[in-house]
Enzyme design. Structure first.
Site, PDB file in Angstrom:
ATOM      1  N   GLY A  94     -12.978 -24.391 -53.815  1.00 24.95           N
ATOM      2  CA  GLY A  94     -13.074 -25.653 -54.519  1.00 24.95           C
ATOM      3  C   GLY A  94     -12.597 -26.848 -53.731  1.00 24.95           C
ATOM      4  N   ASP A  99     -11.661 -32.040 -64.624  1.00 22.57           N
ATOM      5  CA  ASP A  99     -10.543 -32.585 -63.864  1.00 22.57           C
ATOM      6  C   ASP A  99     -10.945 -33.911 -63.211  1.00 22.57           C
ATOM      7  OD1 ASP A  99     -12.087 -30.362 -62.403  1.00 22.57           O
ATOM      8  OD2 ASP A  99     -11.379 -31.616 -60.764  1.00 22.57           O
ATOM      9  N   ASP A 100      -9.954 -34.762 -63.003  1.00 26.61           N
ATOM     10  CA  ASP A 100     -10.115 -35.998 -62.239  1.00 26.61           C
ATOM     11  C   ASP A 100     -11.233 -36.889 -62.763  1.00 26.61           C
ATOM     12  OD1 ASP A 100      -8.096 -35.050 -60.627  1.00 26.61           O
ATOM     13  OD2 ASP A 100      -9.513 -33.976 -59.368  1.00 26.61           O
ATOM     14  N   TYR A 159      -4.279 -31.099 -66.189  1.00 27.42           N
ATOM     15  CA  TYR A 159      -4.267 -29.722 -65.702  1.00 27.42           C
ATOM     16  C   TYR A 159      -2.941 -29.310 -65.052  1.00 27.42           C
ATOM     17  CZ  TYR A 159      -5.624 -32.253 -61.453  1.00 27.42           C
ATOM     18  OH  TYR A 159      -5.692 -33.136 -60.399  1.00 27.42           O
ATOM     19  N   ASP A 205      -4.317 -22.066 -58.127  1.00 29.39           N
ATOM     20  CA  ASP A 205      -3.167 -22.264 -57.245  1.00 29.39           C
ATOM     21  C   ASP A 205      -3.572 -22.946 -55.952  1.00 29.39           C
ATOM     22  OD1 ASP A 205      -0.641 -22.087 -56.043  1.00 29.39           O
ATOM     23  OD2 ASP A 205      -0.236 -20.213 -57.101  1.00 29.39           O
ATOM     24  N   ASN A 206      -3.024 -24.146 -55.731  1.00 27.18           N
ATOM     25  CA  ASN A 206      -3.321 -24.934 -54.532  1.00 27.18           C
ATOM     26  C   ASN A 206      -2.264 -24.778 -53.443  1.00 27.18           C
ATOM     27  OD1 ASN A 206      -5.752 -26.271 -55.331  1.00 27.18           O
ATOM     28  ND2 ASN A 206      -4.538 -27.492 -56.744  1.00 27.18           N
ATOM     29  N   ASP A 247      -6.980 -29.425 -47.513  1.00 25.66           N
ATOM     30  CA  ASP A 247      -7.986 -30.450 -47.241  1.00 25.66           C
ATOM     31  C   ASP A 247      -7.466 -31.865 -47.386  1.00 25.66           C
ATOM     32  OD1 ASP A 247      -7.686 -30.338 -49.965  1.00 25.66           O
ATOM     33  OD2 ASP A 247      -9.803 -30.127 -50.445  1.00 25.66           O
ATOM     34  N   ASN A 253      -6.786 -21.326 -54.304  1.00 23.63           N
ATOM     35  CA  ASN A 253      -7.693 -22.248 -53.614  1.00 23.63           C
ATOM     36  C   ASN A 253      -7.107 -22.487 -52.229  1.00 23.63           C
ATOM     37  OD1 ASN A 253      -9.820 -24.226 -53.333  1.00 23.63           O
ATOM     38  ND2 ASN A 253      -8.232 -25.774 -53.561  1.00 23.63           N
TER      39      ASN A 253
END
Length: 889
Positions: free
Chosen positions: A22, A129-130, A174, A234-235, A240, A268
C-alpha cells in the site's frame, strides 16, 4: 521454513496475518508478488492486501473499470495467490470524491468490485483514509454524519457481494492520534462500531500512523468502541516517506498478548521488495508465539529469560557473536533479536539466488508526491491534505506522507530535507534491557511521527540557497578542475564497475555471512531506534569527538603520550576504524552477490552509509594526527527519527557542519561500483605522490603533448607542486587531506585556517626557500634568461606573485580560510569530491573558521568549485585578473 503452530494457541483460527502492498512509488512486479505468496505460505501466513498507490484505478480513478491487459494481470495475481492458499484481498479507495447518497455512484462502485470478483477475487476492502471529512449537501440531507454515510455504503456493498468471509473497512480516523477528541469519545468511531455490519473487520494503525508501541490496553479500549477486534495495518517498516531510510530490523513493539485481542495483522513494509525478508518473516514468527505466555501479566520466568537473553544478545553484538551459540528461551516465546537472527540465517541464501536486474539503480519511491501539511499536535480529525486530483496526498495507513517542495524531483526534496541542525542525544554506556538501543524521548518529538520531521530556519535557508547544487545531472558534472588524460590510461579503473561476470561468490573472502547481514540490519534498523551496532557507531564517534582534547597538544598542560586517557582514546579510535573497515567489507561483498535485483535495491543505502562512516573515520584520524578539536558537539535530546535520513543523517549531524547540508547530497551511481576511496589526513610521506599527481593533472589541463611537457619539466620535477600546494603542505599540513584508491593517491585538498597568517608565513619562509630553489625562474624576465620556454615563464610569474599579492580585507571578513583542491578524473564516484571537501571544512570549522575562499581561480576549475557550492566573490578586489570563489560555513 515452515513456522510451527503453537499447540496451545488460543487466538482466532481465522486470524489474518500477511502483507499489504500500500505504499507510494514503484510497485512490486508480478514475479515479486508470486515470490511473496510462496514465502507467505511457507511461513504460515495467509493474506495479501492489494492497495498500491500507483494503481490509480484503486483510488483516484476508482470508477474506471480495468482494461483487458490490467484484468489479465490481476487475474494472474489472484490465481497465484490461490495456488499458495493466500487470501487475495482487493482494496478500493473511493472516499476522495464519492457522493455517498448517489444511487448512480453505488452502481458504479458495485460494478467495479463485481469486475474484480470475476477475476476470482473473494475478499475485499473499502478504504476511507486521508479524505476530507466533508459531505455534499445531498449527503448531509441523507445521512446524519460522515461516519454513517461511510457505514451505509460499506454495508450495502458488503451485502451486494454476499457477505464475503473477508471484508475490511479502513476508517478515516484510523489511529488514536486522529480520533476526535479521543478513541472512547469519538462520535465517528462509535458510529462505526454500532452501525457497521458485524462481519466487517476494521483496520487500525495503533496510537499513530507509524506506532512505536501498540499496547493491549489500547486495543481493549478500541475493541470496546468498535465492538469487534481490529485488524492492525502496521506501518512499522514502511519507508516511502524518507528516501534516505530503509528498515531491516525485526518486528517489535507489539506484545504477544495482542494475539488474542486482534483479528489480524497486515504489515505494510519497505518499497524495496527484496529488503522485506526480515520485516515479513519476523511478523510470521511473532504471530506463532505462544499464547499461553501472552496471558501472563506478571514478570514470569519466561519473561525474565527473555530480558536476560536481550542483555546477552546486546553484549554479543558489541563483543562479537558466534552463530553457533544460541540463547536459551522457552519454546515459542518471541524475542525480537532472536527472531532477527533466525530470519538472517534464512535470508542469506536469497543473496545467492541468481537474479538479473535491468536498468540503472533507482529507488522505487514515488517521483512526484503531492504536498502534505501536518497539524502541530497530530490531533486533527481531518488530515491536512489536498484531494480530488490524480496525485492525491495525505497520510494513508498504508503509506506515511512524503512532504515535498518545489524542487526538481521528490528525491532531491527528500535529500535536501534530510539534514537538520540539531544533534540527537546519545545514551551512555548503561542501557536498560528493555530499550538498549533507544534514545531518550524528547518533549518536542512526543507529538511527531517519523515522517513529521523537524526543520530549522537556518537549515531551510541553507537548503534553499544550495538547491542548484543537486539539480545538475551527475553526468554533466566535471568532478575535477582538470581532466587527466594519461597515455594509455583506461577511462575507469579496472574492476571498479561491477559486472555480472565478475562475481566471486565462490571465494570465501567475497561471501556474505550472517554477521555481515546483522551489521546491515543494525545500520538500517527501525523508525524509532538504531540497531546495537548502529548505536555503537554513534556512541564511539561521539565519545572520540568530545574527548579529542585528551590528545590535543597543550603547552600549558602537556599530556603524557603514554597516559591511560590517551591510550584509551587511541584504542577507541582504532575500534571505530575497525567498524568502518567492517562496513567496507560488507559493501564489497554485497557487490559480488548473484542476486543483482537485491543488490540494486540495497546498494544506494549501503553505498551512502559506507561513505558517511568513512568520512567520520577520516575526521577521527584527523583528530588523532592534528591535536584534537576546539569545538565540541551540539546537544539535543531528539529521537533518532525526528530528522530525516536515519542513522546516516544522525552520524552526519555529529560533525560541526550544520550549515553546509548540501555537501551531504550525493546521487547514487546508476551502476554499482565496488571501488572504495579512502580519505585521510596528509602525511609527510605523501609529498611525492601528491606532487606527481599535481604534475600529471597540470599536463592534462594544458592539453600539450605528454612527452614534450615531460622534457620541459625535467629540470623542475617539483615546480608545479611547489607552486600550487607546497606552501600548504609545508606551513599548514594539519588541514590537508588526500584521497586514495587501491593503488595510489587520486586527489587532495589543502587548506589553511588563517589565510592572512599563511600569506605572512609564505613571504617570510616559503618565498625565500623558493628563490633559493629556483633562482633562474625569479629572474626569468631578464634578457639572459630569455631562453626559458614560455609555459615556464607563466609558471615563474605565478611563483613570483606568491610574495606580491595581498589578500583584500573584504575577502577575509567572511572567508578567512584558504583552500585548494584537485581530483583525478579516474575517480568515478561523484560523492568523493564532496566528502573530501567535507573533511577540510570540518577541520576548519572545528578550529573556529566561518568560511573559506579559493585564490586565483582559473577557467578550468570554475565549474568544479561551483558544483561544490562555492560562489564567485566579485566585490572583494579591484584586481580584474584575480578571481576568488568562496563559501560560508
Amino acid at each position: 521454513m515452515q513456522l510451527e503452530e503453537p499447540s496451545d494457541a488460543k487466538k482466532d483460527a481465522s486470524f489474518i496475518c500477511g502483507v499489504v502492498e500500500g505504499f507510494y512509488g514503484r510497485p512490486w512486479t508480478l514475479d515479486q508478488r508470486k515470490d511473496l505468496f510462496v514465502k507467505l505460505q511457507e511461513w504460515g501466513m495467509n493474506s495479501y492486501l492489494y492497495a498500491p498507490k500507483d494503481d490509480y484505478k484503486h483510488r483516484a480513478y476508482w470508477r474506471e473499470l480495468y482494461s483487458v491487459e490490467e484484468a489479465e494481470h490481476l487475474t494472474m495475481l489472484i490465481t497465484a495467490a490461490k495456488e499458495c492458499n493466500i487470501t487475495f484481498i482487493y482494496a478500493l479507495s473511493p472516499g476522495l470524491d464519492i457522493t455517498y447518497s448517489s444511487s448512480k455512484e453505488m452502481v458504479i462502485l458495485k460494478r467495479k468490485l463485481d469486475q474484480v470478483a470475476q477475476f476470482g477475487c473473494t475478499a475485499f476492502a473499502l478504504l476511507f483514509d486521508d479524505i476530507e471529512a466533508e459531505m455534499t449537501e445531498s449527503d448531509k440531507e441523507a445521512f446524519q454524519s460522515f461516519a454513517q454515510a461511510q457505514v451505509s455504503v460499506t454495508n450495502e456493498v458488503y451485502e451486494h457481494l454476499n457477505q464475503p468471509k473477508e471484508f475490511l473497512f479502513c476508517p478515516t480516523q484510523y489511529c488514536a492520534s486522529r480520533a476526535v477528541p479521543d478513541v472512547p469519545n469519538s462520535e465517528y468511531l462509535n458510529t462505526v462500531g454500532s452501525k457497521l455490519a458485524p462481519g466487517i473487520d476494521v483496520m487500525w494503525t495503533g496510537p499513530k500512523v507509524i506506532s512505536r508501541l501498540i499496547t493491549p490496553a489500547s486495543i481493549d479500549e478500541l475493541t470496546e468502541v468498535l465492538r469487534r477486534k481490529p485488524v492492525i495495518w502496521d506501518n512499522l517498516h514502511a519507508n516511502d516517506y524518507d528516501q534516505k531510510r530503509i528498515f531491516l530490523g525485526p518486528y517489535t513493539g507489539r506484545p504477544s498478548a495482542l494475539l488474542t485481542k486482534l483479528k489480524g495483522v497486515l504489515t505494510n513494509p519497505n518499497c524495496e521488495y527484496g529488503a522485506n525478508f526480515v520485516a515479513i518473516h519476523t511478523v510470521a514468527q511473532w504471530s506463532k508465539c505462544s499464547i499461553e505466555h501472552a496471558h501472563d501479566e506478571n514478570q514470569s520466568s519466561d519473561a525474565i529469560s527473555a530480558v536476560s537473553a536481550d542483555i546477552k544478545l546486546e553484549q554479543e553484538s558489541r563483543n562479537g557473536r558466534s552463530d553457533d551459540e544460541d540463547v536459551s528461551l522457552p519454546m515459542l516465546v518471541y524475542h525480537s533479536r532472536l527472531a532477527l537472527k533466525k530470519s538472517l540465517q534464512l535470508w542469506l541464501p536469497e543473496f545467492k539466488r541468481t537474479k538479473s536486474m535491468w536498468g540503472p539503480i533507482s529507488k522505487p519511491h514515488v517521483n512526484n508526491v503531492p504536498p502534505v501539511t501536518f497539524s502541530a499536535t497530530g490531533q486533527s480529525g481531518v488530515p491536512c491534505c489536498s484531494s480530488g486530483s490524480l496525485e492525491e496526498g495525505g497520510t494513508s495507513p498504508g503509506s506515511a506522507p512524503m512532504p515535498t517542495a518545489d524542487h526538481s524531483s521528490a528525491e532531491d526534496a527528500n535529500e535536501l530535507a534530510s539534514d537538520a541542525t540539531l544533534t540527537p542525544c546519545l545514551v551512555d554506556g548503561t542501557e536498560s534491557a528493555g530499550s538498549s538501543s533507544m534514545v531518550s524521548l524528547d518533549r518536542v518529538a512526543e507529538c511527531l511521527e517519523p515522517m513529521e520531521t523537524v526543520e530549522s530556519t537556518s537549515s531551510a535557508s541553507s537548503q534553499a540557497k544550495n538547491l542548484d547544487v543537486e539539480d545538475v545531472d551527475d553526468h554533466d558534472i566535471k568532478e575535477s578542475p582538470v581532466k587527466e588524460e594519461m597515455p594509455s590510461a583506461p577511462e575507469h579503473e579496472e574492476g571498479d564497475v561491477v559486472m555480472e561476470s565478475e562475481r566471486k561468490e565462490e571465494e570465501e573472502d567475497y561471501q556474505l555471512t550472517v554477521d555481515d547481514l546483522c551489521l546491515l540490519c543494525d545500520l538500517f534498523y527501525l523508525p524509532f531506534e538504531h540497531g546495537p551496532q548502529g548505536m555503537q557507531l554513534l556512541q564511539e564517534f561521539n565519545w572520540l569527538k568530545l574527548n579529542a582534547h585528551i590528545v590535543a597538544s597543550n603547552p600549558s598542560k602537556p599530556t603524557a603520550a603514554g597516559s591511560p586517557e590517551v591510550k584509551e582514546w587511541h584504542e577507541r579510535a582504532e575500534k571505530f576504524d575497525t567498524m568502518s573497515r567492517a562496513l567496507n567489507k560488507l559493501f564489497t561483498r554485497l557487490t559480488y552477490i548473484n542476486n543483482r535485483e537485491l543488490l540494486y535495491e540495497l546498494y544506494p543505502y549501503v553505498w551512502d552509509m559506507r561513505g558517511v562512516v568513512a568520512l567520520l573515520n577520516s575526521y577521527v584520524k584527523w583528530l588523532s594526527f592534528n591535536q584534537g578539536s576546539k569545538q565540541g558537539f551540539l546537544s539535543g535530546e531528539q529521537e533518532p527519527w525526528v530528522f530525516r535520513g536515519g542513522l546516516a543523517a544522525d552520524l552526519q549531524r555529529l560533525l560541526p557542519l550544520e550549515s553546509v547540508n548540501d555537501l551531504f547530497l550525493y546521487k547514487t551511481p546508476e551502476t554499482p561500483t565496488r571501488q572504495v576511496y579512502t580519505i585521510r589526513p596528509y602525511l609527510a610521506s605523501d609529498e611525492r605522490n601528491v606532487y606527481q599527481l599535481c604534475h600529471r593533472l597540470h599536463i592534462a589541463r594544458t592539453g600539450a603533448n605528454f612527452c614534450d611537457m615531460e622534457k620541459m619539466f625535467h629540470s623542475y620535477p617539483n615546480l608545479l607542486g611547489d607552486i600550487h600546494f607546497g606552501a600548504f603542505v609545508t606551513l599548514s599540513p594539519e588541514f590537508c587531506f588526500v584521497v586514495e584508491d587501491d593503488n595510489s593517491v587520486v586527489g587532495f585538498v589543502a587548506a589553511a585556517a588563517n589565510a592572512k597568517e599563511l600569506q605572512r608565513q609564505i613571504r617570510v619562509a616559503w618565498v625565500p626557500e623558493m628563490q633559493t630553489k629556483y633562482p633562474e625562474l625569479f629572474h626569468s624576465h631578464s634578457s639572459e634568461k630569455s631562453n626559458i620556454p614560455e609555459p615556464l615563464k607563466d609558471l615563474a610569474t605565478k611563483l613570483q606573485r606568491l610574495h606580491t599579492d595581498d589578500l583584500p580585507d573584504a575577502l577575509l571578513t567572511y572567508h578567512p580560510s584558504q583552500l585548494k583542491m584537485w581530483l583525478s578524473d579516474t575517480v568515478i564516484d561523484h560523492s568523493v569530491s564532496k566528502r573530501l571537501l567535507t573533511c577540510a571544512v570540518a577541520a576548519l570549522r572545528a578550529h573556529g573558521s566561518s568560511g573559506c575562499h579559493v585564490y586565483d581561480v582559473d577557467v578550468c576549475s570554475m565549474e568544479f568549485y561551483s558544483r561544490l557550492g562555492f560562489v564567485e566573490l566579485k566585490n572583494v578586489t579591484h584586481d580584474q585578473d584575480v578571481m576568488y570563489f568562496g563559501r560560508i560555513f
